[in-house]
Design a protein around this motif. Structure first.
Motif, PDB file in Angstrom:
ATOM      1  N   ASP A   1      -3.354   1.594  -4.887  1.00 31.90           N
ATOM      2  CA  ASP A   1      -4.342   0.782  -5.597  1.00 31.90           C
ATOM      3  C   ASP A   1      -4.698   1.406  -6.938  1.00 31.90           C
ATOM      4  N   VAL A   2      -4.812   2.723  -6.946  1.00 34.08           N
ATOM      5  CA  VAL A   2      -5.284   3.442  -8.134  1.00 34.08           C
ATOM      6  C   VAL A   2      -4.447   4.691  -8.354  1.00 34.08           C
ATOM      7  N   VAL A   3      -4.184   4.997  -9.622  1.00 37.87           N
ATOM      8  CA  VAL A   3      -3.597   6.286  -9.997  1.00 37.87           C
ATOM      9  C   VAL A   3      -4.645   7.058 -10.774  1.00 37.87           C
ATOM     10  N   VAL A   4      -4.869   8.315 -10.397  1.00 37.20           N
ATOM     11  CA  VAL A   4      -5.761   9.208 -11.142  1.00 37.20           C
ATOM     12  C   VAL A   4      -4.914  10.350 -11.686  1.00 37.20           C
TER      13      VAL A   4
ATOM     14  N   TYR B   1      -8.962  -4.725  -5.142  1.00 36.98           N
ATOM     15  CA  TYR B   1      -9.077  -3.528  -4.306  1.00 36.98           C
ATOM     16  C   TYR B   1     -10.517  -3.015  -4.293  1.00 36.98           C
ATOM     17  N   ARG B   2     -11.297  -3.332  -5.302  1.00 37.07           N
ATOM     18  CA  ARG B   2     -12.680  -2.850  -5.362  1.00 37.07           C
ATOM     19  C   ARG B   2     -13.554  -3.469  -4.280  1.00 37.07           C
ATOM     20  N   ASN B   3     -13.058  -4.489  -3.617  1.00 35.39           N
ATOM     21  CA  ASN B   3     -13.798  -5.112  -2.530  1.00 35.39           C
ATOM     22  C   ASN B   3     -13.480  -4.480  -1.174  1.00 35.39           C
ATOM     23  N   LYS B   4     -12.556  -3.527  -1.169  1.00 35.97           N
ATOM     24  CA  LYS B   4     -12.152  -2.897   0.083  1.00 35.97           C
ATOM     25  C   LYS B   4     -13.082  -1.743   0.446  1.00 35.97           C
ATOM     26  N   ASN B   5     -13.030  -1.355   1.708  1.00 34.73           N
ATOM     27  CA  ASN B   5     -13.671  -0.129   2.148  1.00 34.73           C
ATOM     28  C   ASN B   5     -12.876   1.042   1.565  1.00 34.73           C
TER      29      ASN B   5
ATOM     30  N   ARG C   1     -15.519  11.047  -0.477  1.00 33.10           N
ATOM     31  CA  ARG C   1     -15.999   9.668  -0.558  1.00 33.10           C
ATOM     32  C   ARG C   1     -15.237   8.720   0.358  1.00 33.10           C
ATOM     33  N   GLY C   2     -14.252   9.245   1.073  1.00 31.00           N
ATOM     34  CA  GLY C   2     -13.577   8.442   2.089  1.00 31.00           C
ATOM     35  C   GLY C   2     -12.322   7.731   1.655  1.00 31.00           C
ATOM     36  N   PHE C   3     -11.836   7.978   0.421  1.00 35.33           N
ATOM     37  CA  PHE C   3     -10.606   7.340  -0.029  1.00 35.33           C
ATOM     38  C   PHE C   3      -9.391   7.943   0.678  1.00 35.33           C
ATOM     39  N   ASN C   4      -8.337   7.163   0.769  1.00 38.64           N
ATOM     40  CA  ASN C   4      -7.061   7.665   1.287  1.00 38.64           C
ATOM     41  C   ASN C   4      -6.309   8.265   0.111  1.00 38.64           C
ATOM     42  N   VAL C   5      -6.296   9.586   0.012  1.00 38.06           N
ATOM     43  CA  VAL C   5      -5.772  10.279  -1.161  1.00 38.06           C
ATOM     44  C   VAL C   5      -4.360  10.787  -0.913  1.00 38.06           C
ATOM     45  N   ILE C   6      -3.460  10.440  -1.830  1.00 36.59           N
ATOM     46  CA  ILE C   6      -2.106  10.985  -1.822  1.00 36.59           C
ATOM     47  C   ILE C   6      -1.998  11.890  -3.037  1.00 36.59           C
TER      48      ILE C   6
ATOM     49  N   ASN D   1      -5.875   3.211  -1.419  1.00 34.43           N
ATOM     50  CA  ASN D   1      -4.921   4.301  -1.601  1.00 34.43           C
ATOM     51  C   ASN D   1      -4.973   4.798  -3.039  1.00 34.43           C
ATOM     52  N   VAL D   2      -5.335   6.073  -3.209  1.00 32.44           N
ATOM     53  CA  VAL D   2      -5.469   6.671  -4.536  1.00 32.44           C
ATOM     54  C   VAL D   2      -4.409   7.753  -4.706  1.00 32.44           C
TER      55      VAL D   2
END
Length: 412
Positions: free
Chosen positions: A156-159, A71-75, A101-106, A80-81
Motif C-alpha cells: 500500500d505504501v513505500v517509505v 488503503y487509508r480506510n483499512k485497519n 502502530r500496528g502496520f504490517n511492515v516489510i 502493507n508498508v
C-alpha cells in the motif's frame, strides 16, 4: 535470490542521519583535521526570488488536488508498508514506530548493514524486531523486484529512508536518486499508492551533489502524482538530528573548549530527536493533510545557533563557557587546495565534495528558507514532538555517545 525473515528480537543502535555532523580532535593543541569542508570564500549566498521559489519548501504551494487512496480506510494491520533504508540511522526508528502502530511492515535490508557493513543478518533481525525483513539490494532494480515478487504480497505504501553513506558524488546519485527511484518503481508495480520520502531541509539551497540528487527524485515523485490521481506522496524535510549536534559533548565534559566557526551565529537549527522524526514520518502514512505536500519539520522550541548550543552544554555542566572560535576561512583554504588537486588527481573528487559539505553545514541554517525574503525563518519552520536538545545533552553527559556513532558521515 532473496532471503526474508520475520524477527522477534530487538536491539536499537544509532547509525545514520541526514545532516552531517562535527566531531573534533581531542589533542590539547586543538588541531582540527579537515576532511570535509565549499570552494568559495564565505559570503551570504544570494538567490533570485524566482529561484528560491523553485526550491523553497512552502507546503501550501505544493498541494495537489487528489482522491485519497482507499488503503487509508483499512485497519493498520491490513496495511502493507514497504520500508527501504530500514537499517539506517532514522530507518530503524521508523520501522519501530510503524510496528508499534500496528502496520504490517516489510523492511528491506542489505545482508551486511550498519557502519561499513558491521552488522550481519542476525543483528539486523534483532534491530528490526516485529517487521518482516527481506534481504535484498535496492541499488539493483532487477534483483530488488525479484526479491519483492518472491514475497507474494502487494504493498500500500513505500517509505524511503535511504540516504548516501558519505555524501560523495557517485554515492549520492547511486543512493539518493537511483536506489530511491528503484524503490518507487518496484513499489508501484506491486500496488503502492503512496510514497513517503525522507529528504532533507537543506535541499532548499542546492549547492551539493546529494542535494541535487534528492531534488531530482523529488521532482519525479511529484510528476508521478500529477500524472496519476490515484497516487500520492509526502516529502519530509527535517532539520538537524540530535546525534549530529552531540559530537563535542564528551570533549567539553573533559574540560576542552566548545569549538565553533566564526562567531557561532552563522547557522541555526531546530533540533529534532530520532523518535520524534520517526513519529512524524509514520503520521504521513495515513494523514490526509500530508498528501502531496513538501513538509519541512523541526523539533520543539526555539531555533538554536552553535553558540547557544555550547552555552546550553556548559550550563548543564555547571562550568564557565569556554569557546574556540575557528575562522571559516580555514575551511575555504582547505577547499581551495582540494579543488586544485582534484584537477590533477580526479580520484580526490569525493574529498573535494566532503570539503564543500562541511563548509555548507558550518554556514547554512537548517531552517525553512522564505522565498519572499531569501532568508532562513525560524518562525516559519514547523515544530513537532516533545524531545529537546537539552534533554539529549543531559543524557549524553550521563551515559555517553554509545550508539550515536557517525561512522562514514564524520566530517572532522
Amino acid at each position: 535470490m532473496s532471503l526474508c525473515y520475520s524477527s522477534n528480537l530487538i536491539t536499537l543502535h544509532s547509525a545514520k542521519h541526514q545532516r552531517l555532523s562535527l566531531s573534533f580532535s581531542s589533542e590539547s593543541s586543538q588541531f582540527i583535521k579537515l576532511f570535509r569542508v565549499s570552494s568559495t570564500p564565505y559570503e551570504p549566498i544570494k538567490f533570485s526570488r524566482e529561484r528560491l521559489k523553485l526550491y523553497a519548501s512552502l507546503p501550501p504551494s505544493q498541494v495537489v488536488e487528489t482522491t485519497p487512496s482507499t488503503y487509508r480506510n483499512k485497519n493498520p494491520k491490513d496495511v502493507n508498508v514497504l520500508v527501504v533504508g530500514s537499517t539506517g540511522y532514522i530507518g530503524k526508528f521508523v520501522v519501530k514506530e510503524l510496528v508499534k502502530r500496528g502496520f504490517n511492515v516489510i523492511a528491506i535490508a542489505r545482508e551486511r548493514s550498519g557502519i561499513k557493513g558491521s552488522n550481519d543478518k542476525d543483528e539486523t533481525l534483532a534491530q528490526l524486531r516485529g517487521a518482516n525483513v527481506c534481504f535484498s539490494d535496492v541499488t539493483n532494480l532487477d534483483t530488488f523486484e525479484e526479491s519483492l515478487n518472491s514475497l507474494g504480497v502487494s504493498f500500500d505504501v513505500v517509505v524511503s529512508c535511504l540516504a548516501s553513506r558519505n555524501g560523495g558524488v557517485k554515492d549520492s546519485w547511486k543512493i539518493d536518486y537511483e536506489a530511491t527511484k528503484n524503490s518507487l518503481l518496484a513499489g508501484r508495480k506491486l500496488g503502492a499508492s503512496h510514497f513517503v520520502l525522507l529528504s532533507a531541509i537543506c535541499v532548499q539551497k542546492p549547492l551539493l551533489e546529494f542535494q541535487r540528487a534528492k531534488l531530482k527524485f523529488e521532482a519525479e515523485l511529484m510528476k508521478e502524482a500529477e500524472e496519476d490521481d490515484g497516487f500520492t506522496y509526502s516529502i519530509v524535510r527535517p532539520t538537524a538530528f540530535f546525534k549530529s549536534l552531540g559530537g563535542q559533548v564528551e570533549f567539553v565534559k573533559d574540560g576542552k573548549p566548545y569549538v565553533m566557526f566564526g562567531d557561532g551565529k552563522l547557522c541555526a537549527c531546530k533540533p529534532m530527536s530520532e523518535p520524534d522524526l520517526a513519529s512524524f514520518i509514520a503520521d504521513c502514512v495515513l494523514s490526509e493533510d500530508k498528501i502531496n505536500r513538501v513538509l519541512p519539520i523541526g523539533g520543539p522550541g526555539k531555533a538554536l545557533t552553535p553558540l547557544e548550543q555550547g552555552e546550553m552544554l556548559f550550563k548543564l555542566l555547571g562550568k564557565e563557557p569556554k569557546f574556540l572560535k575557528v575562522p571559516i576561512g580555514i575551511m575555504d583554504f582547505a577547499i581551495g587546495v582540494l579543488d586544485f588537486l582534484v584537477k590533477i588527481f580526479p580520484s580526490l573528487e569525493d574529498a573535494a565534495e566532503f570539503g564543500k559539505i562541511g563548509r555548507y553545514y558550518a554556514a547554512e541554517s537548517m531552517l525553512l528558507l522564505d522565498p519572499e525574503t531569501g532568508e532562513y525563518s525560524a518562525e516559519k519552520t514547523p515544530s513537532y514532538g516533545n524531545d529537546t536538545l537539552e534533554e539529549f545533552f543531559a543524557m549524553v553527559l550521563r551515559e555517553g555517545m554509545a550508539g550515536q556513532e557517525l561512522g562514514e558521515q564524520t566530517i572532522f
